[in-house]
Write a protein that holds these residues in place. Structure first.
Motif, PDB file in Angstrom:
ATOM      1  N   UNK A 193       0.843  -1.206   0.000  1.00 20.19           N
ATOM      2  CA  UNK A 193       0.000   0.000   0.000  1.00 20.19           C
ATOM      3  C   UNK A 193       0.875   1.251   0.000  1.00 20.19           C
ATOM      4  N   UNK A 194       1.949   1.232   0.785  1.00 15.70           N
ATOM      5  CA  UNK A 194       2.868   2.379   0.825  1.00 15.70           C
ATOM      6  C   UNK A 194       3.490   2.601  -0.552  1.00 15.70           C
ATOM      7  N   UNK A 195       3.909   1.501  -1.170  1.00 15.45           N
ATOM      8  CA  UNK A 195       4.520   1.563  -2.504  1.00 15.45           C
ATOM      9  C   UNK A 195       3.560   2.193  -3.514  1.00 15.45           C
ATOM     10  N   UNK A 196       2.321   1.699  -3.543  1.00 18.82           N
ATOM     11  CA  UNK A 196       1.320   2.221  -4.485  1.00 18.82           C
ATOM     12  C   UNK A 196       1.003   3.689  -4.155  1.00 18.82           C
ATOM     13  N   UNK A 222       2.793   5.982  -2.687  1.00 12.16           N
ATOM     14  CA  UNK A 222       3.900   6.889  -3.049  1.00 12.16           C
ATOM     15  C   UNK A 222       3.893   7.214  -4.540  1.00 12.16           C
ATOM     16  N   UNK A 223       3.793   6.173  -5.352  1.00 20.06           N
ATOM     17  CA  UNK A 223       3.897   6.390  -6.799  1.00 20.06           C
ATOM     18  C   UNK A 223       2.669   7.097  -7.355  1.00 20.06           C
ATOM     19  N   UNK A 267       2.796  10.721  -6.502  1.00 17.46           N
ATOM     20  CA  UNK A 267       3.709  11.430  -7.396  1.00 17.46           C
ATOM     21  C   UNK A 267       3.007  11.716  -8.728  1.00 17.46           C
ATOM     22  N   UNK A 284      -1.217  -3.346  -4.097  1.00 11.97           N
ATOM     23  CA  UNK A 284      -1.151  -3.506  -2.642  1.00 11.97           C
ATOM     24  C   UNK A 284      -0.632  -4.906  -2.303  1.00 11.97           C
ATOM     25  N   UNK A 339       8.730  -3.533  -4.817  1.00  8.85           N
ATOM     26  CA  UNK A 339       9.575  -2.545  -4.150  1.00  8.85           C
ATOM     27  C   UNK A 339      10.942  -3.143  -3.830  1.00  8.85           C
ATOM     28  N   UNK A 344       9.766   8.498  -4.856  1.00  8.81           N
ATOM     29  CA  UNK A 344       9.686   7.247  -4.101  1.00  8.81           C
ATOM     30  C   UNK A 344      10.412   6.088  -4.772  1.00  8.81           C
ATOM     31  N   UNK A 351       3.589   1.561   9.299  1.00  9.50           N
ATOM     32  CA  UNK A 351       2.723   1.971   8.189  1.00  9.50           C
ATOM     33  C   UNK A 351       3.087   1.264   6.894  1.00  9.50           C
ATOM     34  N   UNK A 352       4.239   0.581   6.858  1.00  9.50           N
ATOM     35  CA  UNK A 352       4.566  -0.228   5.687  1.00  9.50           C
ATOM     36  C   UNK A 352       5.894   0.080   5.015  1.00  9.50           C
TER      37      UNK A 352
END
Lengths: 210, 231
Positions: free
Chosen positions: A156-159, A161-162, A165, B29, B36, B59, B116-117
């Protein structure tokens, strides 16, 4: 809304046509404000140098989270307005002329008929709508950490962030486009645009409202 | 009115695009953690050598995010830094940075996980075990927990005495083989290798031995009292 007549437009008021209703302009302003708050707080949360200057992580995070959660509210409230619903439907529909407009190098010369929204505006609207939804969903998973397992929170953090942006770039593009067209800005500020502008930029729509 | 003009007619492409992207977000998700990892391995060498610092603005890969819960924190250096061990102990003590550096050091490499991940893989940590400081102080028989306090004046973290004595709970003096920077909570911060990042107090100034295990800053705001990594 109060600016009508406060500056001389390129045409007399009788030469104006109605482009956006008060409800639509209210939705735009509310969404713009909330998006702005989200982007500024996002920059503070994400950038280490800004964070160290501003601090107060929890306050900044709460403002970010609740502005984000509030973001779809004006869009949903807008659905009470028939004009808003009609414009959403116009943004949704994409025809052959739109594909041609997107591919054309001379798309601004008026040879390809454009309705109330051009193909670029339509694509922007879709991407903004989808980004808002994805950011909302992933943001909820990041904030309420008990909802899903750690690996999904990482995803979720990855999605988030992008997509953030990407949405930031869309907003910058949106503002740049608006900065080049005072009449389009007047349309969103006062609801009215000159007939001449409507003819040049949105000929099919001008035919429709004539 | 129900039928927009001809130029607006066409298929409902917008709806499909939006639904498709929402679905893609859901896939992201579930798989994003692995993606990543790959990106991070690919980009780590670039980020380490980036002299402009621009890559830290986007990121790319797994990067540090610096947290501070107060306004600007006044930095402390080797001259002004002290760590007090207080509370329910037989021998309260105050350590200078040099005192801490003179104690036996423990080093390990462990991934930092934020609850938070976000995460930062394979961080080398070096410092003094909290267990050693507790042993030197001698908790009394009614001691139950430990409260770590920060010289930011606000942050605190709770642990039970047993949790704080784990081998991977250290008063960290070095990260990546260098002194801990101010932004990372230097000159000394806590890191608990088996717990989420919020259990590691930055700008550590006091370890108080307490008769209870009352929640700290984030624990009070809904994060788990124990903070162990769950996956």
């Amino acid at each position: 809304m109060s600016e009508v007549g406060s500056r001389p437009g390129p045409a007399a008021p009788s030469e104006d046509v109605q482009r956006f209703t008060a409800a639509e302009r209210w939705v735009h302003r509310s969404v713009a404000l909330l998006t702005g708050v989200c982007l500024v707080t996002a920059a503070i949360l994400y950038n280490g140098a800004l964070m160290m200057v501003v601090g107060h992580r929890q306050l900044v995070s709460d403002v970010h989270v609740w502005s984000g959660i509030a973001l779809p509210v004006p869009m949903l409230l807008g659905a009470a307005s028939a004009a808003y619903r009609r414009d959403v439907s116009r943004l949704d529909r994409f025809g052959r002329a739109d594909w041609r407009w997107l591919r054309s190098r001379s798309r601004r010369d008026g040879t390809i008929p454009v309705g109330k929204f051009n193909a670029g505006q339509k694509v922007n609207a879709w991407l903004v709508a989808a980004s808002t939804g994805v950011l909302l969903g992933t943001g909820v998973l990041m904030h309420w950490t008990g909802l899903v397992q750690l690996s999904w929170r990482s995803g979720a953090t990855f999605v988030h962030d992008w997509v953030a942006l990407g949405l930031g770039l869309l907003v910058v593009g949106h503002i740049l486009q608006a900065s080049k067209d005072p009449e389009a800005r007047r349309g969103m500020r006062t609801g009215r645009v000159s007939r001449r502008w409507a003819r040049t930029e949105h000929r099919r729509w001008a035919d429709e409202v004539d | 009115m129900t039928d927009p003009s001809a130029a607006d007619a066409g298929a409902p492409v917008g709806r499909r695009v939006v639904l498709g992207l929402l679905g893609l977000g859901a896939v992201g998700v579930v798989t994003g953690g692995a993606v990543q990892d790959g990106l991070s391995r690919l980009l780590a060498p670039i980020q380490l050598r980036d002299p402009t610092g621009l890559t830290s603005l986007i990121p790319l890969g797994d990067t540090w995010r610096y947290y501070s819960v107060t306004g600007a924190v006044e930095p402390r250096d080797a001259a002004s830094y002290t760590l007090a061990v207080t509370g329910l102990v037989d021998e309260p003590a105050t350590y200078s940075l040099a005192d801490l550096e003179a104690l036996p050091q423990t080093s390990f490499v462990r991934t930092f996980y934020c609850i938070t991940g976000w995460r930062v893989p394979d961080v080398p940590w070096t410092g003094v075990r909290v267990a050693d400081l507790l042993d030197a102080a001698g908790p009394t028989s009614d001691a139950v927990g430990v409260r770590f306090r920060s010289f930011d004046g606000t942050y605190s973290v709770n642990m039970t005495l047993a949790q704080a004595r784990a081998r991977d709970v250290v008063v960290t003096l070095q990260m990546y083989g260098e002194p801990v920077t101010h932004d990372h909570g230097g000159p000394a911060r806590v890191h608990a290798g088996s717990m989420y990042g919020y259990k590691g107090t930055k700008w550590l100034s006091e370890i108080e031995v307490t008769p209870d295990n009352a929640p700290g800053y984030w624990e009070d705001r809904g994060y788990p009292l124990d903070g162990y990594l769950d996956e």
